[in-house]
Design a protein around this motif. Structure first.
Motif, short mmCIF file in Angstrom:
data_model
loop_
_atom_site.label_atom_id
_atom_site.label_comp_id
_atom_site.label_asym_id
_atom_site.label_seq_id
_atom_site.Cartn_x
_atom_site.Cartn_y
_atom_site.Cartn_z
N CYS A 3 0.92 -1.10 0.14
CA CYS A 3 0.03 -0.12 -0.06
C CYS A 3 0.81 1.27 0.19
CB CYS A 3 -1.02 -0.05 1.17
SG CYS A 3 -2.17 1.51 1.53
N CYS A 6 -0.33 3.32 3.67
CA CYS A 6 0.23 2.80 4.92
C CYS A 6 1.18 1.70 4.77
CB CYS A 6 -1.01 2.51 5.87
SG CYS A 6 -1.57 0.97 5.13
N CYS A 16 -6.32 -1.98 -0.17
CA CYS A 16 -5.74 -2.19 1.11
C CYS A 16 -6.53 -2.69 2.23
CB CYS A 16 -4.97 -0.67 1.55
SG CYS A 16 -4.07 -1.06 3.10
N CYS A 19 -6.21 0.32 5.33
CA CYS A 19 -6.66 1.67 5.36
C CYS A 19 -7.60 1.64 4.08
CB CYS A 19 -5.50 2.72 5.07
SG CYS A 19 -4.79 2.92 3.52
N TYR A 21 -7.05 1.81 0.84
CA TYR A 21 -6.65 2.49 -0.15
C TYR A 21 -6.82 1.72 -1.38
CZ TYR A 21 -3.34 5.45 -2.82
OH TYR A 21 -3.03 6.49 -3.59
ZN LIG Z 1 -3.04 1.00 3.35
#
Ligand SMILES: [Zn+2]
Length: 85
Positions: A3, A6, A16, A19, A21
């Motif tokens: 990712c 993070c 992700c 998070c 994403y």
């Molecule tokens: Zn992430």
């Protein structure tokens, strides 16, 4: 795939696990469009998260009010029942 936000390793996942994403693959032809779509997804997710948080608090407050109202009603009933004897 790692990712970019993070740094969590997500293997073959495109979203992700930590998070949320959206990680688009660089080999996708319409990259600009994906970036735009990715932005839209991100915005929707952020708004949804905020609304969910606010709704949680509102729900908690409503539940508290309802509970306390029932408690007061119960007390009033109890007092009137005991007082009527
Ligand atoms: Zn992430």
């Amino acid at each position: 795939m790692q990712c970019p936000r993070c740094k969590t390793e997500n293997g073959t996942r495109t979203i992700c696990s930590k998070c949320g994403y959206y990680m688009y693959r660089p080999d996708v032809a319409n990259r600009a469009q994906m970036t735009k779509g990715q932005q839209a997804i991100e915005d929707t997710k952020l708004v949804g998260k905020k609304v969910g948080k606010v709704f949680k608090y509102v729900w908690m407050i409503v539940t508290l009010i309802v509970m306390s109202a029932w408690l007061v009603a119960g007390m009033v009933w109890l007092v009137s029942t005991l007082g009527g004897q």
